[in-house]
Design a protein around this motif. Structure first.
Motif, PDB file in Angstrom:
ATOM      1  N   GLY A   1      -8.151   6.521   6.598  1.00 35.47           N
ATOM      2  CA  GLY A   1      -6.720   6.771   6.751  1.00 35.47           C
ATOM      3  C   GLY A   1      -6.074   5.980   7.886  1.00 35.47           C
ATOM      4  O   GLY A   1      -4.981   6.321   8.332  1.00 35.47           O
TER       5      GLY A   1
ATOM      6  N   LEU B   1      -7.957  -2.739   4.639  1.00 35.18           N
ATOM      7  CA  LEU B   1      -7.864  -1.913   3.424  1.00 35.18           C
ATOM      8  C   LEU B   1      -8.969  -0.857   3.411  1.00 35.18           C
ATOM      9  O   LEU B   1      -8.714   0.318   3.114  1.00 35.18           O
TER      10      LEU B   1
ATOM     11  N   TRP C   1       0.855  -1.186   0.000  1.00 35.70           N
ATOM     12  CA  TRP C   1       0.000   0.000   0.000  1.00 35.70           C
ATOM     13  C   TRP C   1       0.894   1.240   0.000  1.00 35.70           C
ATOM     14  O   TRP C   1       1.864   1.309   0.751  1.00 35.70           O
TER      15      TRP C   1
ATOM     16  N   TRP D   1      -8.222   1.939   5.835  1.00 35.07           N
ATOM     17  CA  TRP D   1      -7.173   2.847   5.336  1.00 35.07           C
ATOM     18  C   TRP D   1      -7.747   3.777   4.270  1.00 35.07           C
ATOM     19  O   TRP D   1      -7.539   4.993   4.292  1.00 35.07           O
ATOM     20  N   VAL D   2      -8.474   3.206   3.313  1.00 37.26           N
ATOM     21  CA  VAL D   2      -8.991   4.012   2.198  1.00 37.26           C
ATOM     22  C   VAL D   2     -10.000   5.044   2.702  1.00 37.26           C
ATOM     23  O   VAL D   2      -9.942   6.216   2.326  1.00 37.26           O
TER      24      VAL D   2
END
Lengths: 194, 132
Positions: free
Chosen positions: A88, A81, A46, A84-85
């Protein structure tokens, strides 16, 4: 972006069948493996908006087909994931990311160069000369799957045959080396939400 | 004879009188590095060359001397006329330790080039897969 550590002809049918909306590049020379330290597939890294790595190169299951084998629950990765997307939230403290990178050793690099020469010679029909370079690569990096399993289709082997199962057995008997932080951080029994 | 130089995204076949050295212009095509009075240069970066005698064979650049000057690993198959240049382990290690994402340019199945860094200021997931 998807990167195929593969020959163009071998990857083409999969790309055409998947018809992805994102770029899908072919890396027959394993340039991305060399630069990021990928040693197996499927793996992922990532990268944030500033081109900084926030999740080092490591095994990343797309689904649970190999869950019994890897001990990794794909849902854990998918949730990480999404977090995070959307928000953050990074799966690892920034200071730990550096320590978990696969920094190439001289043996790693030489193994990849031998593999590359072997692949080049194979493409030119010179399998006799390629063989010694495939051998040298395997000896230098015995637990790099991209080199060992990935070379099987180029050297008369079967990456889904007995040769592969023998390799997996030897790899297991040596403590399954090379599966990094993901194998612990993403195991469903170890997963924490904090 | 011909010499095939493998370096990063590049695969370049050039003429080589002895199979170990190439013309400076061919070195540039194969590696992106130029021989200049100040040393070996790529873009704005120049690496001084301490021993030109090790680097040069007449007007040609010795590939082995080139690798030594840039501290890059090298594997050569003289009989087959193929040589592969590795990345500087010091630079590669520093880059990953600093978490700077290495750039690359590769083609898709239609021959269209894609460069990772040109995606821009977005979150990026790089998924590596294969048919094997």
């Amino acid at each position: 972006m998807a990167v195929a550590l593969d020959e163009l002809d071998a990857a083409r049918e999969w790309v055409e069948a998947a018809n992805p909306s994102y770029p899908c590049v072919i890396d027959p020379n394993h340039v991305v493996a060399q630069r990021y330290g990928f040693i197996n597939v499927p793996s992922a890294v990532w990268i944030d908006e500033n081109d900084r790595i926030v999740r080092p190169a490591d095994i990343t299951p797309v689904n649970d087909l190999f869950k019994d084998f890897t001990g990794i629950d794909s849902n854990v990765h998918h949730e990480q994931l999404r977090a995070w997307v959307k928000d953050g939230v990074v799966p690892l403290p920034v200071e730990e990311v550096a320590a978990l990178q696969h920094i190439p050793t001289e043996a790693d690099e030489l193994a990849r160069l031998h593999r590359r020469i072997a692949a080049q010679l194979h493409r030119n029909g010179n399998d006799e000369a390629a063989a010694s370079h495939f051998d040298a690569a395997r000896k230098l990096a015995p637990w790099d799957w991209a080199i060992n399993r990935g070379s099987m289709p180029l050297s008369g082997g079967d990456p889904f045959g007995q040769e592969f199962f023998d390799y997996v057995q030897a790899w297991n008997e040596n403590g399954a080396p090379g599966y990094g932080w993901g194998n612990s951080a993403m195991r469903s029994d170890n997963a924490t939400t904090d | 004879m011909q010499l095939t130089i493998l370096d990063g995204e590049r695969t370049t076949t050039v003429e080589s009188a002895d199979g170990t050295s190439v013309a400076p212009s061919d070195l540039f095509t194969a590696t992106g590095w130029q021989l200049k009075p100040e040393g070996l240069c790529q873009g704005d970066v120049c690496v001084p060359v301490r021993d030109r005698g090790e680097l040069l064979d007449g007007d040609c650049v010795r590939i082995e001397g080139f690798a030594t000057a840039l501290r890059r690993p090298l594997v050569a198959d003289a009989a087959s006329g193929v040589v592969a240049l590795g990345q500087s382990l010091i630079q590669a290690g520093e880059q990953l330790h600093d978490r700077r994402a290495p750039d690359f340019t590769l083609q898709d199945i239609n021959g269209v080039e894609h460069t990772m860094s040109k995606i821009g200021r977005k979150k990026k997931v790089l998924v590596v897969w294969s048919s094997w």
